[in-house]
Design an enzyme around this catalytic site. Structure first.
Site, PDB file in Angstrom:
ATOM      1  N   ASN A  79       0.876  -1.173   0.000  1.00  0.00           N
ATOM      2  CA  ASN A  79       0.000   0.000   0.000  1.00  0.00           C
ATOM      3  C   ASN A  79       0.914   1.223   0.000  1.00  0.00           C
ATOM      4  O   ASN A  79       1.526   1.558   1.017  1.00  0.00           O
ATOM      5  CB  ASN A  79      -0.922  -0.006   1.226  1.00  0.00           C
ATOM      6  CG  ASN A  79      -1.863   1.188   1.249  1.00  0.00           C
ATOM      7  OD1 ASN A  79      -1.474   2.306   0.907  1.00  0.00           O
ATOM      8  ND2 ASN A  79      -3.103   0.970   1.665  1.00  0.00           N
ATOM      9  N   GLU A  83      -3.856   1.976  -2.981  1.00  0.00           N
ATOM     10  CA  GLU A  83      -3.974   3.407  -2.672  1.00  0.00           C
ATOM     11  C   GLU A  83      -3.023   4.238  -3.530  1.00  0.00           C
ATOM     12  O   GLU A  83      -2.282   5.076  -3.020  1.00  0.00           O
ATOM     13  CB  GLU A  83      -3.748   3.685  -1.179  1.00  0.00           C
ATOM     14  CG  GLU A  83      -4.995   3.486  -0.335  1.00  0.00           C
ATOM     15  CD  GLU A  83      -4.914   4.215   0.997  1.00  0.00           C
ATOM     16  OE1 GLU A  83      -5.543   5.279   1.124  1.00  0.00           O
ATOM     17  OE2 GLU A  83      -4.238   3.714   1.917  1.00  0.00           O
ATOM     18  N   ASP A 138      -3.783  -5.047   0.571  1.00  0.00           N
ATOM     19  CA  ASP A 138      -4.138  -4.482   1.873  1.00  0.00           C
ATOM     20  C   ASP A 138      -5.559  -4.937   2.169  1.00  0.00           C
ATOM     21  O   ASP A 138      -6.521  -4.415   1.609  1.00  0.00           O
ATOM     22  CB  ASP A 138      -4.036  -2.962   1.820  1.00  0.00           C
ATOM     23  CG  ASP A 138      -4.512  -2.286   3.101  1.00  0.00           C
ATOM     24  OD1 ASP A 138      -4.884  -2.998   4.060  1.00  0.00           O
ATOM     25  OD2 ASP A 138      -4.524  -1.041   3.142  1.00  0.00           O
ATOM     26  N   ASN A 191      -7.022  -4.803   5.154  1.00  0.00           N
ATOM     27  CA  ASN A 191      -7.639  -4.100   6.281  1.00  0.00           C
ATOM     28  C   ASN A 191      -8.287  -5.091   7.250  1.00  0.00           C
ATOM     29  O   ASN A 191      -9.387  -4.860   7.766  1.00  0.00           O
ATOM     30  CB  ASN A 191      -8.658  -3.064   5.783  1.00  0.00           C
ATOM     31  CG  ASN A 191      -8.013  -1.722   5.487  1.00  0.00           C
ATOM     32  OD1 ASN A 191      -7.265  -1.183   6.298  1.00  0.00           O
ATOM     33  ND2 ASN A 191      -8.275  -1.185   4.303  1.00  0.00           N
ATOM     34  N   ASP A 250      -1.595  -6.500   5.699  1.00  0.00           N
ATOM     35  CA  ASP A 250      -1.250  -6.703   4.289  1.00  0.00           C
ATOM     36  C   ASP A 250      -0.884  -8.177   4.102  1.00  0.00           C
ATOM     37  O   ASP A 250       0.035  -8.680   4.760  1.00  0.00           O
ATOM     38  CB  ASP A 250      -0.099  -5.793   3.889  1.00  0.00           C
ATOM     39  CG  ASP A 250      -0.426  -4.325   4.138  1.00  0.00           C
ATOM     40  OD1 ASP A 250      -1.000  -3.694   3.235  1.00  0.00           O
ATOM     41  OD2 ASP A 250      -0.141  -3.824   5.254  1.00  0.00           O
ATOM     42  N   ASP A 289       2.631   4.505   5.318  1.00  0.00           N
ATOM     43  CA  ASP A 289       2.429   3.903   6.633  1.00  0.00           C
ATOM     44  C   ASP A 289       2.391   2.372   6.560  1.00  0.00           C
ATOM     45  O   ASP A 289       2.338   1.699   7.591  1.00  0.00           O
ATOM     46  CB  ASP A 289       1.168   4.451   7.317  1.00  0.00           C
ATOM     47  CG  ASP A 289      -0.008   4.637   6.380  1.00  0.00           C
ATOM     48  OD1 ASP A 289       0.061   4.172   5.222  1.00  0.00           O
ATOM     49  OD2 ASP A 289      -1.005   5.249   6.790  1.00  0.00           O
ATOM     50  N   HIS A 290       2.430   1.823   5.351  1.00  0.00           N
ATOM     51  CA  HIS A 290       2.554   0.384   5.122  1.00  0.00           C
ATOM     52  C   HIS A 290       3.953   0.075   4.572  1.00  0.00           C
ATOM     53  O   HIS A 290       4.633   0.970   4.047  1.00  0.00           O
ATOM     54  CB  HIS A 290       1.555  -0.103   4.077  1.00  0.00           C
ATOM     55  CG  HIS A 290       0.118   0.071   4.446  1.00  0.00           C
ATOM     56  ND1 HIS A 290      -0.716  -0.982   4.733  1.00  0.00           N
ATOM     57  CD2 HIS A 290      -0.651   1.188   4.545  1.00  0.00           C
ATOM     58  CE1 HIS A 290      -1.931  -0.541   4.993  1.00  0.00           C
ATOM     59  NE2 HIS A 290      -1.919   0.777   4.889  1.00  0.00           N
TER      60      HIS A 290
END
Length: 263
Positions: A7, A34, A151, A153, A222, A251-252
């Site tokens: 991501n 993203e 990802d 989530n 992930d 942030d990933h």
């Protein structure tokens, strides 16, 4: 063959990190989530200059997925089947021919977050997961090499987050979410990372807030889920955590798996 998911949290903002990582890590296939851009805005020239074919399913400002590959796919499908009214760009499939003429299917997934739970976002998440399960069941019937990477989530188990109490009311960790993830796995899919390690504090995401990265307050959301045919060929898996320490990071971080598709 090395297959990765990442991501990127805005491909234009992270293009320097992405190109540096592609040079350093040298993956064969990369699923990006993203990308946060329409297809025409994707910085494909910089990536094509590194020898990658680029497929995108973009959306202005948010969402968006892409698959980068050293060889060109013979088939590309955009959008997760099952809801013709769903316009969110969260799914992209590419099919490749391996050297022995077998088929490798790689799906790039950006599963909905689902928060706030009390809004329509959570039912959308659960419905999307059910659509993904239906799709996966259909693809598994082909008996191709299948990799569902992205990802999700979803925090699958308590040891996949730094503190389960922090996440107990979050859409990523609610019992219904984890049950839906298990129903997907129970089709016969293998979690690449958990097939190779039971280690705790093994995360793929750290929030930008509250010093999450230096404190290692992370979560593992992930995942690469593998068909039996792909799982039989996996040789190792890892999380490339060091990328989170780079300047202007996502942030990933990338999650990767290696496969021996020869013979």
């Amino acid at each position: 063959m090395k297959i990765a998911t990442w991501n990127i949290n805005g491909v234009k903002a992270r293009i320097d990190n992405l190109t540096q990582w592609l040079k350093d890590s040298d993956p064969d296939i990369v699923c990006l989530q993203e990308i946060k851009t329409v297809d025409e805005g994707f910085p494909r020239l910089e990536i094509e200059a590194l020898g990658y074919h680029v497929e995108t399913h973009g959306q202005k400002g948010f969402n968006g997925v892409a698959i980068l590959s050293k060889s060109s796919p013979f088939e590309v499908n955009r959008g997760l089947p099952g809801d013709p009214l769903d316009e969110q760009a969260r799914f992209l499939e590419a099919a490749f021919t391996l050297s022995d003429m077998r088929i490798l299917r790689v799906c790039c997934i950006y599963l909905p977050n689902g928060n706030p739970v009390e809004t329509e976002k959570y039912p959308y998440k659960l419905a999307w997961m059910e659509r993904l399960r239906t799709f996966a069941a259909e693809r598994l019937a082909y008996e191709d090499m299948l990799v569902l990477a992205g990802d999700y989530n979803v925090i699958p188990e308590p040891h996949d987050c730094f503190d389960p109490k922090v996440w107990e009311n979050d859409a990523l960790f609610l019992p219904q979410t984890r049950e839906a993830f298990r129903r997907l796995e129970n089709l016969g899919l293998t979690d690449a990372v958990r097939a190779t390690t039971d280690a705790t504090q093994f995360y793929s995401f750290w929030d930008y807030q509250a010093g999450a990265w230096p404190k290692n307050n992370g979560i593992r959301i992930d995942h690469l889920l593998l068909s039996p045919e792909a799982a039989d060929r996996m040789t190792s898996a890892a999380i490339e955590k060091h990328v989170r320490a780079w300047e202007k990071p996502s942030d990933h971080v990338p999650v990767i798996a290696y496969f021996d598709f020869a013979g």
